[in-house]
Design a protein around this motif. Structure first.
Motif, PDB file in Angstrom:
ATOM      1  N   VAL A  77      51.760 -21.670  -7.232  1.00  0.00           N
ATOM      2  CA  VAL A  77      52.273 -21.414  -5.883  1.00  0.00           C
ATOM      3  C   VAL A  77      53.760 -21.120  -5.954  1.00  0.00           C
ATOM      4  O   VAL A  77      54.266 -20.187  -5.331  1.00  0.00           O
ATOM      5  N   GLU A  78      54.450 -21.898  -6.769  1.00  0.00           N
ATOM      6  CA  GLU A  78      55.888 -21.740  -6.865  1.00  0.00           C
ATOM      7  C   GLU A  78      56.244 -20.379  -7.446  1.00  0.00           C
ATOM      8  O   GLU A  78      57.161 -19.715  -6.994  1.00  0.00           O
ATOM      9  N   LYS A  79      55.459 -19.969  -8.454  1.00  0.00           N
ATOM     10  CA  LYS A  79      55.715 -18.680  -9.078  1.00  0.00           C
ATOM     11  C   LYS A  79      55.429 -17.538  -8.128  1.00  0.00           C
ATOM     12  O   LYS A  79      55.840 -16.418  -8.355  1.00  0.00           O
ATOM     13  N   GLY A  80      54.675 -17.836  -7.083  1.00  0.00           N
ATOM     14  CA  GLY A  80      54.337 -16.786  -6.142  1.00  0.00           C
ATOM     15  C   GLY A  80      53.084 -16.027  -6.521  1.00  0.00           C
ATOM     16  O   GLY A  80      52.674 -15.118  -5.832  1.00  0.00           O
ATOM     17  N   THR A  81      52.466 -16.426  -7.626  1.00  0.00           N
ATOM     18  CA  THR A  81      51.225 -15.742  -7.998  1.00  0.00           C
ATOM     19  C   THR A  81      50.073 -16.240  -7.150  1.00  0.00           C
ATOM     20  O   THR A  81      48.978 -15.727  -7.235  1.00  0.00           O
ATOM     21  N   GLY A  82      50.346 -17.263  -6.347  1.00  0.00           N
ATOM     22  CA  GLY A  82      49.275 -17.824  -5.531  1.00  0.00           C
ATOM     23  C   GLY A  82      48.392 -18.669  -6.409  1.00  0.00           C
ATOM     24  O   GLY A  82      48.231 -18.373  -7.595  1.00  0.00           O
ATOM     25  N   PRO A  83      47.855 -19.735  -5.860  1.00  0.00           N
ATOM     26  CA  PRO A  83      47.005 -20.586  -6.690  1.00  0.00           C
ATOM     27  C   PRO A  83      45.773 -19.808  -7.130  1.00  0.00           C
ATOM     28  O   PRO A  83      45.078 -19.227  -6.307  1.00  0.00           O
ATOM     29  N   GLY A  84      45.564 -19.771  -8.414  1.00  0.00           N
ATOM     30  CA  GLY A  84      44.390 -19.079  -8.920  1.00  0.00           C
ATOM     31  C   GLY A  84      43.132 -19.703  -8.356  1.00  0.00           C
ATOM     32  O   GLY A  84      42.163 -19.030  -8.049  1.00  0.00           O
TER      33      GLY A  84
END
Lengths: 245, 1046
Positions: free
Chosen positions: B808-815
């Motif tokens: 979430v923090e990386k912005g990739t969204g929770p897989g």
């Protein structure tokens, strides 16, 4: 509470529908020649008869007359034989009065009342058999009756109830589901513009879920509107064939 | 929108004779969940494999009565029909839930077919047709549909117990075989002996049930509507029935749940006195009670009974009358598997109707005797057997049950250990083939290597950081490592905690994951361990061993070198190589500058060695410094640890048995613990902030003040005052309560404080208001478990949450979106209950070994059976003592059953004499013809330990006062942990010897025993042995019979 399992792991409801499926809707228009408009609608086992008189001049107390638009008068009642246990009081109780009021509000939003100033439109709806979703069936039946009477409306008014079970919205609840402790929401929609004519819910629901629930209700209403549209077209076809002869 | 025909479904509820019409929608496409399907059904999820010989469709009756047999994993290709499922649902929610979990479990080959919604398999019920017939017909038509749907490629077997149906349908030529369950088991599964036995046992129980008498023993339960209305109106209250351990015959309590303010007197629970009032409720059931009139209320008995142990709820005096009620209905049965012992047949036992019905005595005293119908009554004498309760009719004094499997002869070590596991609902079968196939391989031929793609995503710490682990000596599963270094020119300290990345290897939802979730923790018993994860993970690939590359989950802080203020926290996956695998003693030796040999440095040249050693020592020193500072910081901030308590709790989680034996308190222990607490705390903060409604945290609720009563009173008797208002005050006052004469006083006071504590529990953040997150023991606002994923499932959940949070923090969204609040809360409940079970099993196994140890010794002569004991609580007719030497707690009676009291002679020797006992708040006085004696709190006395043997229950230790003087030659401060291990080892050795002896004389190991021993693998040899043993056992019985007749 050890109740019925409303939604099985396989995604079936009590009566074999999936979560988003509606009950079977059947309808006929113009069932009474005497009235200006009438319709009979079955949604599953809930059956309703709607009759429309008007627009005509104000009857009864003239003081209610509105000078810029028509007054809509609704009356909702349930047949004594409509429920499993015989009903004592077919109309005039608190519930029916409330329902009448809701219907009135719904149709004031949909009928183009400003075309008929100083007149009155009467909508009578009777539930013949009750199996959940009474309000929405009444709205749907009344819509057909109003169309049958030739009163201009902004759009079809379609209504549907949705419930919320196990994080899934269930469309078009039947009686067993309604009484099984589901928080249900009734929505009347003008489908083409996506305007909400009436939204009613008196159960507890987490705010986060409201949006999904309304979304599901709108989809269901659009489904209903398709069926109603078909009924109207078929009715017109029959009429035109008859009058064409 | 495809809609199918609507068919009316008539239903009339007999209660009010209402005719209800329900719609019933049918559809053509209902998924069949078979991989053979040609028709392109919308199959997703679990599928039946196509390579079976047949599919089996059980009838509703079979599912109702014999669900347990269908639960065997060996039975493959089971198709449950919706009809059967609904029949089961009407029988009870509990059964239905069992079927549901069966269907969800990917290890079971079974699916649910919604036959009543399928257009061609549905058949409406005809007029006048009985429900059973209709159900059978529905199931048959479903079976036929299956056969046709799969185009005859698979044989379909329908099993039913209805003889008529077998005759009727097997004559039809539809391609479906209709057989009875017995025939089915015989024809298709002749080698599955356990299923055959279970079948025999269940059918026997069912037959017996039909022939029940009619005289009424209990009043009927009220119908569910009445109960519900009664609860709503406040006439009845509901709660969980808790049978008293010591007076199981008479006393039970219902802990009510609805604590409304109007009846606060019910908050302490409702007493249910006597069997009639308990009305067939069994310990653990959710019941509805009605209060009796106030005149019939009664108090709880508080004198010590001839049971064992001590009860915490025991009030100081014969307690005042408390709300008393009777059970009027049962909301939810909570029956589990029980272990019972078949009594020895002595001929005098009255056999009323049928000689095959046996009253078996459960191991747990709180459970009533269970009536079992069996053909094997003779062979099962004195054996421990797992049984299930089937029913308890109002006409029967005892519940009916059936046996499930035999554990072995009572009193044998293996049997007793299995008993403990089953009584605590712990199932630890060996890991299955399929599970092990999921595991990565690491063998000498095929060594496991780091995957380059993984290495690219992970932060590589192999070269840059000095990583090392500190664990107990000989530890296999190393799940935490540490690193510390100076960065930015020495201005910043980088502290790292690296935890084994278990979730990388165990995908969510995989078989290993399911198994781990079921176990929830690694179980440590006194002599063995049941791992949560297969050994290849726990001892190898996940274990952060020295000198090899491993995946890790890291938390790294950048701290200011002076103030230790946190500059930055980094969470993420890393790749590490631990340089040193130290143990506590070694690390401490290095720290204190002693000469110690680091095994990793042995082969190096002396110069290099010195340099490396200096580097390591420096790292250790920095770490200690940081830990001290962290701790000091927290102390200053008003936060304070109940250090004694927390250390003890950790001890309990380790395999150390006595909570009070102090582990050699090295500073390194504290340093490591501090780092772990710090990591746990920061991870808790991270996941709670990212997922405010669904993070798994751990909280420790403040204890109830009234529970401190005993502690405060005891301390007062000794002249100390204990302040319990806050955790800080409590810890301070405990620190001051030190008797310089007797160090045990402080330990016992701390022990009492621990007992008063509530247990720390896992919870989901969405289920509690934020002010409840507090951890009382550690004085932290948020806490979780993150640092031991190898042995705790909660840590794995937290790892997954943390991974999602990082994404979430990386912005990739929770897989993968973590579970909802409800799921997390359910998980937390499950883990909590499993943890409690693990603790109970551990203490029970400890007690078992203590008993076995003393059983071998003669209490009168052996000096080891006489020990020094300290009185820590006073009761009406005796005292509770603690024996520091063995870590045993137990009651000592001052008055025996014959009314005699303890009378000490002039030399302190005690004997039984007639007299009386008087009890005061801090002492107990016995008066007899030879004078009076007083026993005060914290007095040292000498007790003799003997074993109280019972055939049906667990053995218990019996303590008898020998002298009111301290034991001569007593060394109360003896460090005993080694002694404890010796005890365990000795018992194991003795048990093995005994078994060998037994094996030489007559091979008595029953087959079941062999089956449930984990280490043995079935091979041809053992099979042959089995056959031989069976023959031997038969001849043995013949000789026995001859002997008795002769």
């Amino acid at each position: 509470m050890a109740g019925l399992e409303l939604l099985s792991d396989q995604g079936y409801r009590l009566d074999g529908r999936k979560a988003t499926e509606l009950r079977k809707v059947q309808a006929r228009m113009g069932v009474f020649a005497q009235a200006d408009g009438s319709a009979y609608l079955e949604q599953g086992n809930t059956k309703a008869l709607a009759v429309v008189y008007g627009p005509h001049e104000m009857r009864g107390s003239r003081s209610r007359t509105l000078h810029d638009r028509a007054v809509i008068n609704c009356q909702y009642s349930m047949a004594t034989f409509s429920t499993a246990e015989r009903k004592r009081r077919p109309h005039g109780d608190r519930k029916s009065t409330e329902m009448s009021l809701h219907l009135k509000q719904t149709f004031e939003a949909a009928v183009m009342t400003q075309l008929y100033p100083r007149s009155q439109i009467d909508i009578y709806v009777k539930i013949l058999q009750s199996d959940g979703g009474n309000y929405s069936v009444c709205v749907n039946a009344a819509t057909l009756a109003v169309i049958d009477a030739g009163i201009p409306m902004r759009d079809y008014v379609c209504a549907c109830t949705v419930g919320f079970v196990d994080e899934t919205p269930l469309a078009d609840l039947c009686f067993a589901e309604e009484s099984g402790g589901v928080s249900s929401l009734a929505l009347a929609l003008l489908p083409r513009g996506g305007q909400i004519a009436l939204l009613q819910m008196d159960a507890r629901l987490h705010q986060d879920h409201l949006e999904t629930l309304i979304e599901a209700a709108m989809t269901a209403c659009k489904g209903v509107s398709k069926v109603l549209d078909e009924v109207v077209r078929q009715h017109l076809q029959e009429r035109s064939v008859l009058s064409g002869e | 929108m495809i809609k199918t025909e609507k068919i009316l479904h008539l239903k009339s509820c007999r209660g009010r004779k209402v005719r209800v019409v329900r719609e019933h929608y049918l559809r053509e496409r209902v998924p069949c969940y078979s991989s053979l399907c040609q028709a392109d059904c919308g199959n997703d999820g679990k599928l039946l494999p196509g390579d079976l010989t047949h599919y089996v469709v059980p009838d509703a009756g079979v599912v109702l009565d014999y669900l347990e047999i269908l639960e065997f994993r060996e039975l493959q290709g089971v198709v449950f029909t919706q009809t059967a499922c609904q029949a089961l649902q009407s029988k009870g929610r509990r059964y239905y839930n069992r079927l549901r979990s069966l269907l969800r479990d990917p290890r079971h080959d079974c699916v649910l077919f919604a036959n009543e919604f399928q257009e061609y398999s549905y058949c409406p019920r005809e007029k006048g047709e009985s429900q059973e017939r209709w159900q059978t017909r529905c199931v048959y038509s479903a079976a036929v549909w299956y056969y046709n749907h799969l185009a005859g490629m698979m044989n379909i077997v329908m099993i039913t117990e209805d003889r008529v149906a077998v005759d009727q349908y097997s004559s039809l030529n539809s391609g479906v075989f209709v057989v009875s369950l017995q025939d089915y088991l015989q024809d298709f599964w002749p080698e599955l002996a356990a299923a055959h036995e279970l079948y025999a046992s269940i059918s026997q129980a069912l037959q017996e049930k039909e022939g029940e008498g009619t005289e009424r023993e209990y009043s009927e339960h009220l119908p569910a509507e009445v109960l519900e209305a009664g609860i709503k109106s406040g006439r009845y209250s509901q709660g969980t029935l808790n049978v008293s351990k010591h007076r199981a015959q008479n006393e039970a309590f219902v802990q009510t749940e609805d604590l409304s303010d109007k009846n606060t007197d019910l908050s302490s629970g409702v007493l249910v006195f006597g069997g009639k009032n308990r009305n067939r409720a069994v310990h653990g059931d959710r019941v509805v009670v009605e209060l009796l009139p106030r005149s019939e209320w009664r108090g709880q008995v508080t004198s010590l009974t001839e049971g064992q142990g001590e009860d915490r709820s025991g009030e100081d005096s014969r307690s005042k009358p408390m709300p008393t009620g009777r059970v009027v209905g049962i909301l939810q049965r909570n029956w589990r598997d029980y272990v019972v012992t078949f009594p020895t047949r002595d001929g005098t036992q009255s056999q009323t109707r049928n000689s095959q019905r046996i009253l078996a005595v459960p191991w747990d005293r709180r459970i009533p005797k269970i009536r079992i119908s069996t053909q094997q009554a003779d062979t099962l004498q004195d054996h421990r057997v797992v049984v299930r309760i089937d029913s308890w009719e109002s006409t029967s004094l005892y519940p009916n049950g059936h046996s499930v499997r035999v554990l072995g002869r009572a009193g044998e070590l293996e049997t007793e250990v299995q008993t403990i596991l089953i009584e605590n609902c712990i199932h630890v079968p060996p890991f299955s083939e399929a599970q092990l196939r999921e595991m990565p391989v690491n063998s000498p031929e095929k060594p496991w290597t780091v995957d380059p793609t993984e290495a690219a995503v992970r932060r590589d710490l192999r070269e840059s950081h000095l990583v090392f682990s500190i664990d107990p000596l000989g530890c296999e599963d190393v799940d935490d490592t540490l690193s510390v270094r100076r960065v930015a020119g020495g201005k910043l300290l980088e502290l790292g905690v690296h935890i084994a990345d278990v979730t990388h290897f165990v995908a969510e939802g995989s078989l290993t994951d399911l198994e781990a979730r079921m176990r929830a923790t690694t179980y440590y018993l006194a002599d063995r361990r049941y791992d949560m994860l297969p050994a290849v993970l726990s001892a190898d690939l996940c274990s952060l061993l020295g000198g090899v590359d491993r995946y890790a989950m890291s938390v790294m802080w950048e701290l200011d070198a002076q103030t230790l203020a946190v500059h930055k926290v980094w969470f993420g996956r890393t790749l590490i190589r631990s340089s040193y695998q130290l143990h506590y003693e070694l690390a401490q030796a290095l720290l204190s500058g002693e000469q110690a040999v680091v095994p990793e440095l042995v082969g190096l040249g002396s110069k290099e060695k010195d340099a490396k050693l200096a580097q390591l020592v420096q790292a250790l020193e920095t770490l200690t410094h940081v830990a001290r500072q962290l701790r000091a910081q927290r102390d200053q901030g008003g936060a304070l640890e109940l250090e004694g308590v927390e250390v003890r709790a950790q001890l309990d989680e380790d395999r150390n048995i006595t909570a009070l034996v102090p582990r050699q308190p090295l500073e390194v222990h504290e340093t490591v613990a501090e780092c772990m607490i710090y990591a746990n705390h920061w991870v808790a903060r991270k996941i709670q902030e990212t997922f405010p409604a669904q993070a798994l945290l751990r909280r420790h609720p403040p204890p109830r003040q009234e529970l401190f009563g005993q502690l405060v009173d005891s301390a007062k008797a000794q002249g100390f005052s204990i302040d319990t208002r806050s955790n800080k005050a409590l810890a301070d006052s405990l620190d001051q309560a030190v008797d310089s004469q007797d160090p045990l006083v402080n330990r016992i006071l701390r022990m009492m404080a621990t007992q008063a504590m509530s247990q720390a529990v896992y919870f989901s953040t969405g289920a509690q208001p934020q002010d409840q997150y507090y951890h009382y023991g550690l004085a932290l606002d948020r806490y979780t478990h993150f640092t031991s994923p190898i042995r705790r499932y909660a840590d794995m959940v937290v790892h997954r949450l943390l991974t999602a949070a990082i994404e979430v923090e990386k912005g990739t969204g929770p897989g993968k979106v973590p579970g909802s609040n409800k799921e997390v809360e359910e998980m937390a409940h499950h883990i909590n209950s499993k943890n409690r079970a693990a603790q109970r099993a551990q203490s029970l196994s400890t007690a078992l070994f203590q008993c076995l140890y003393f059983k071998e010794r003669d209490a009168q002569s052996d000096p080891r059976c006489t020990a020094d004991a300290v009185i820590y609580s006073i009761r009406d007719n005796g005292v509770l003592v603690f024996i520091p030497q063995y870590g045993v707690k137990g009651p000592v009676y001052m008055r025996n059953k014959d009314g005699q009291v303890v009378a000490p002679g002039p030399d302190g020797r005690c004997e039984w004499q007639s007299g009386s006992v008087r009890r005061f708040s801090d002492r107990i006085t016995t008066t007899s013809s030879s004078g009076s004696a007083t026993f005060r709190l914290f007095d040292h006395i000498t007790v003799r330990i003997s074993v109280l043997s019972t055939s049906c229950h667990a053995d218990s230790l019996n303590l008898e006062v020998v002298s009111n003087e301290p034991h001569r030659g007593a060394q109360p401060e003896q460090p005993r942990p080694q002694g404890r291990n010796q005890l365990v080892q000795e018992v194991v050795r003795l048990a093995e010897e005994a078994q060998e002896k037994a094996a030489q004389q007559l091979p008595k190991l029953s087959r079941e025993e062999r089956e449930f021993r984990q280490s043995k693998t079935p091979n041809l040899y053992s099979l042959l042995e089995e056959v031989r043993e069976l023959a031997l056992m038969d001849t043995e019985r013949v000789t026995q019979v001859c002997a008795t007749t002769a």
